[in-house]
Design a protein around this motif. Structure first.
Motif, PDB file in Angstrom:
ATOM      1  N   ALA A 112      33.942  39.833  50.391  1.00  0.00           N
ATOM      2  CA  ALA A 112      33.627  38.554  50.676  1.00  0.00           C
ATOM      3  C   ALA A 112      32.303  37.944  50.284  1.00  0.00           C
ATOM      4  O   ALA A 112      32.112  36.965  50.062  1.00  0.00           O
ATOM      5  N   ALA A 113      31.441  39.281  50.198  1.00  0.00           N
ATOM      6  CA  ALA A 113      30.067  39.041  49.691  1.00  0.00           C
ATOM      7  C   ALA A 113      30.006  39.269  48.095  1.00  0.00           C
ATOM      8  O   ALA A 113      28.908  39.162  47.582  1.00  0.00           O
ATOM      9  N   ALA A 114      31.219  39.605  47.461  1.00  0.00           N
ATOM     10  CA  ALA A 114      31.139  39.507  46.120  1.00  0.00           C
ATOM     11  C   ALA A 114      32.337  38.734  45.526  1.00  0.00           C
ATOM     12  O   ALA A 114      33.445  39.242  45.224  1.00  0.00           O
ATOM     13  N   PRO A 115      31.940  37.512  45.067  1.00  0.00           N
ATOM     14  CA  PRO A 115      32.947  36.689  44.654  1.00  0.00           C
ATOM     15  C   PRO A 115      33.763  37.050  43.352  1.00  0.00           C
ATOM     16  O   PRO A 115      34.986  36.993  43.262  1.00  0.00           O
ATOM     17  N   GLU A 116      33.303  37.876  42.538  1.00  0.00           N
ATOM     18  CA  GLU A 116      33.838  38.152  41.340  1.00  0.00           C
ATOM     19  C   GLU A 116      34.689  39.234  41.533  1.00  0.00           C
ATOM     20  O   GLU A 116      35.858  39.268  41.267  1.00  0.00           O
ATOM     21  N   ALA A 117      34.447  40.172  42.457  1.00  0.00           N
ATOM     22  CA  ALA A 117      35.374  41.281  42.775  1.00  0.00           C
ATOM     23  C   ALA A 117      36.600  40.573  43.572  1.00  0.00           C
ATOM     24  O   ALA A 117      37.633  41.297  43.452  1.00  0.00           O
ATOM     25  N   GLN A 118      36.057  39.748  44.446  1.00  0.00           N
ATOM     26  CA  GLN A 118      37.304  39.127  45.310  1.00  0.00           C
ATOM     27  C   GLN A 118      38.441  38.356  44.378  1.00  0.00           C
ATOM     28  O   GLN A 118      39.494  38.447  44.648  1.00  0.00           O
ATOM     29  N   THR A 119      37.902  37.799  43.303  1.00  0.00           N
ATOM     30  CA  THR A 119      38.664  36.999  42.473  1.00  0.00           C
ATOM     31  C   THR A 119      39.599  37.948  41.654  1.00  0.00           C
ATOM     32  O   THR A 119      40.822  37.845  41.598  1.00  0.00           O
ATOM     33  N   VAL A 120      39.098  39.073  41.328  1.00  0.00           N
ATOM     34  CA  VAL A 120      39.714  40.126  40.592  1.00  0.00           C
ATOM     35  C   VAL A 120      40.906  40.800  41.579  1.00  0.00           C
ATOM     36  O   VAL A 120      41.745  40.949  41.449  1.00  0.00           O
ATOM     37  N   TRP A 121      40.537  40.963  42.885  1.00  0.00           N
ATOM     38  CA  TRP A 121      41.199  41.323  43.887  1.00  0.00           C
ATOM     39  C   TRP A 121      42.298  40.883  44.107  1.00  0.00           C
ATOM     40  O   TRP A 121      43.434  41.033  44.264  1.00  0.00           O
ATOM     41  N   MET A 122      42.194  39.623  43.918  1.00  0.00           N
ATOM     42  CA  MET A 122      43.546  38.615  44.533  1.00  0.00           C
ATOM     43  C   MET A 122      44.301  38.589  43.211  1.00  0.00           C
ATOM     44  O   MET A 122      45.469  38.144  43.476  1.00  0.00           O
ATOM     45  N   GLY A 123      43.806  38.960  42.186  1.00  0.00           N
ATOM     46  CA  GLY A 123      44.739  39.057  40.785  1.00  0.00           C
ATOM     47  C   GLY A 123      45.582  40.408  40.679  1.00  0.00           C
ATOM     48  O   GLY A 123      46.183  40.398  39.758  1.00  0.00           O
ATOM     49  N   THR A 124      45.290  41.326  41.535  1.00  0.00           N
ATOM     50  CA  THR A 124      45.738  42.627  41.441  1.00  0.00           C
ATOM     51  C   THR A 124      47.226  42.615  41.933  1.00  0.00           C
ATOM     52  O   THR A 124      47.498  41.722  42.791  1.00  0.00           O
ATOM     53  N   THR A 125      47.929  43.777  41.733  1.00  0.00           N
ATOM     54  CA  THR A 125      49.350  43.849  42.421  1.00  0.00           C
ATOM     55  C   THR A 125      49.244  44.394  43.780  1.00  0.00           C
ATOM     56  O   THR A 125      48.150  44.926  44.094  1.00  0.00           O
ATOM     57  N   THR A 126      50.261  44.111  44.459  1.00  0.00           N
ATOM     58  CA  THR A 126      50.169  44.848  45.823  1.00  0.00           C
ATOM     59  C   THR A 126      49.965  46.439  45.837  1.00  0.00           C
ATOM     60  O   THR A 126      49.268  46.806  46.492  1.00  0.00           O
ATOM     61  N   ILE A 127      50.636  46.989  44.780  1.00  0.00           N
ATOM     62  CA  ILE A 127      50.462  48.408  44.801  1.00  0.00           C
ATOM     63  C   ILE A 127      49.260  48.688  44.325  1.00  0.00           C
ATOM     64  O   ILE A 127      48.468  49.825  44.921  1.00  0.00           O
ATOM     65  N   ALA A 128      48.612  48.232  43.300  1.00  0.00           N
ATOM     66  CA  ALA A 128      47.164  48.434  43.139  1.00  0.00           C
ATOM     67  C   ALA A 128      46.335  48.177  44.471  1.00  0.00           C
ATOM     68  O   ALA A 128      45.288  49.071  44.499  1.00  0.00           O
ATOM     69  N   ARG A 129      46.522  47.240  45.146  1.00  0.00           N
ATOM     70  CA  ARG A 129      45.571  47.126  46.537  1.00  0.00           C
ATOM     71  C   ARG A 129      45.834  48.152  47.367  1.00  0.00           C
ATOM     72  O   ARG A 129      44.979  48.712  47.917  1.00  0.00           O
ATOM     73  N   VAL A 130      47.136  48.569  47.473  1.00  0.00           N
ATOM     74  CA  VAL A 130      47.600  49.969  48.221  1.00  0.00           C
ATOM     75  C   VAL A 130      46.647  51.173  47.711  1.00  0.00           C
ATOM     76  O   VAL A 130      46.032  51.858  48.689  1.00  0.00           O
ATOM     77  N   ASP A 131      46.442  51.451  46.577  1.00  0.00           N
ATOM     78  CA  ASP A 131      45.774  52.416  46.190  1.00  0.00           C
ATOM     79  C   ASP A 131      44.215  52.259  46.375  1.00  0.00           C
ATOM     80  O   ASP A 131      43.565  53.207  46.609  1.00  0.00           O
ATOM     81  N   TRP A 132      43.886  51.081  46.108  1.00  0.00           N
ATOM     82  CA  TRP A 132      42.456  50.814  46.256  1.00  0.00           C
ATOM     83  C   TRP A 132      41.977  50.986  47.537  1.00  0.00           C
ATOM     84  O   TRP A 132      41.138  51.725  48.008  1.00  0.00           O
ATOM     85  N   ILE A 133      42.738  50.644  48.664  1.00  0.00           N
ATOM     86  CA  ILE A 133      42.542  50.872  50.067  1.00  0.00           C
ATOM     87  C   ILE A 133      42.534  52.446  50.443  1.00  0.00           C
ATOM     88  O   ILE A 133      41.980  53.156  51.357  1.00  0.00           O
ATOM     89  N   HIS A 134      43.778  53.230  49.932  1.00  0.00           N
ATOM     90  CA  HIS A 134      43.917  54.245  50.167  1.00  0.00           C
ATOM     91  C   HIS A 134      42.979  55.252  49.708  1.00  0.00           C
ATOM     92  O   HIS A 134      42.306  56.076  50.270  1.00  0.00           O
ATOM     93  N   TRP A 135      42.037  54.956  48.615  1.00  0.00           N
ATOM     94  CA  TRP A 135      41.127  55.627  47.993  1.00  0.00           C
ATOM     95  C   TRP A 135      39.810  55.435  49.045  1.00  0.00           C
ATOM     96  O   TRP A 135      39.109  56.432  49.396  1.00  0.00           O
ATOM     97  N   ILE A 136      39.708  54.478  49.750  1.00  0.00           N
ATOM     98  CA  ILE A 136      38.569  54.049  50.428  1.00  0.00           C
ATOM     99  C   ILE A 136      38.801  54.607  51.836  1.00  0.00           C
ATOM    100  O   ILE A 136      37.885  55.318  52.256  1.00  0.00           O
ATOM    101  N   VAL A 137      40.056  54.595  52.382  1.00  0.00           N
ATOM    102  CA  VAL A 137      40.137  55.283  53.794  1.00  0.00           C
ATOM    103  C   VAL A 137      40.560  56.496  53.837  1.00  0.00           C
ATOM    104  O   VAL A 137      40.344  57.326  54.543  1.00  0.00           O
ATOM    105  N   SER A 138      40.608  57.223  52.631  1.00  0.00           N
ATOM    106  CA  SER A 138      40.933  58.496  52.554  1.00  0.00           C
ATOM    107  C   SER A 138      39.538  59.499  52.291  1.00  0.00           C
ATOM    108  O   SER A 138      39.583  60.672  52.740  1.00  0.00           O
ATOM    109  N   ALA A 139      38.382  58.703  52.464  1.00  0.00           N
ATOM    110  CA  ALA A 139      37.069  59.255  52.362  1.00  0.00           C
ATOM    111  C   ALA A 139      36.922  59.978  53.591  1.00  0.00           C
ATOM    112  O   ALA A 139      37.198  59.369  54.783  1.00  0.00           O
ATOM    113  N   LYS A 140      36.433  61.115  53.625  1.00  0.00           N
ATOM    114  CA  LYS A 140      36.207  62.215  54.880  1.00  0.00           C
ATOM    115  C   LYS A 140      34.823  61.853  55.646  1.00  0.00           C
ATOM    116  O   LYS A 140      34.949  61.815  56.860  1.00  0.00           O
ATOM    117  N   GLN A 141      34.037  61.229  55.111  1.00  0.00           N
ATOM    118  CA  GLN A 141      32.534  60.920  55.507  1.00  0.00           C
ATOM    119  C   GLN A 141      32.280  59.426  55.333  1.00  0.00           C
ATOM    120  O   GLN A 141      32.531  58.821  54.413  1.00  0.00           O
TER     121      GLN A 141
END
Length: 193
Positions: A112-141
């Motif tokens: 929400a604080a990065a409008p350009e990033a949010q625009t690209v995010w909205m243009g990605t596929t669901t599978i790509a969003r699954v992978d982005w989120i998986h990458w983020i939440v799989s961080a151990k720390q």
């Protein structure tokens, strides 16, 4: 492959993780490799079907060996009447359309604080969003997670629609895997304590 050919029927033992990663108890099932081979991808993927005849739609996690494991919440265990060590009958098939992943609040706030990033995010596929989120939440720390969120916003703002350098199957990086299971004798002792 027809829809009927995509359905997998098998039995598996309900396992208890040796080191649960949250305060809420849960269990899991390891999928046989031949079942995972029928799925559309080796990373996170959603399936529907039944566990002991109880209808479910669940997201499978990659096990790091080109197969999957299925987390089963305590609520689902109670709804079906399952206990660790039980042998369960599963019938699973991939969903026709992958559902939108749950958006972590910290990542949502950063987008929400990065409008350009949010625009690209909205243009990605669901599978790509699954992978982005998986990458983020799989961080151990927490520090690693915060860096991944910042990096994601930066990459998306630069127009990258897929997270780079992330192996969603865990096979090459060995970063993702199924939990280790507690020996069933230990589970029985916990239950009787």
């Amino acid at each position: 492959m027809t829809q009927a050919e995509k359905v997998s029927r098998f039995q598996a033992k309900l396992l208890c993780p040796a080191t649960p990663d949250s305060a809420s108890p849960w269990a899991f099932v390891l999928l046989p490799k031949h079942v995972s081979e029928k799925l559309p991808r080796r990373g996170r993927t959603t399936v529907e079907g039944s566990i002991n005849g109880h209808p479910v739609q669940v997201t499978l996690e990659p096990d790091g060996y080109l197969s999957h494991w299925l987390p089963i919440s305590r609520a689902l265990q109670e709804a079906i009447g399952l206990e660790e060590g039980d042998t369960v009958a599963l019938e699973l098939s991939p969903v026709d359309k992958e559902p939108e992943p749950d958006m972590p609040p910290d990542f949502q706030k950063a987008l929400a604080a990065a409008p350009e990033a949010q625009t690209v995010w909205m243009g990605t596929t669901t599978i790509a969003r699954v992978d982005w989120i998986h990458w983020i939440v799989s961080a151990k720390q927490a520090k690693t997670r915060a860096k991944r969120i910042a990096d994601a916003c930066e990459m998306l703002a630069c127009g990258k629609k897929r997270v780079c350098c992330f192996d969603p199957s865990g096979y090459y990086s060995k970063a993702l895997r199924a939990p280790e299971a507690v020996e069933l004798s230990i589970v029985a002792k916990r239950r009787n304590a």
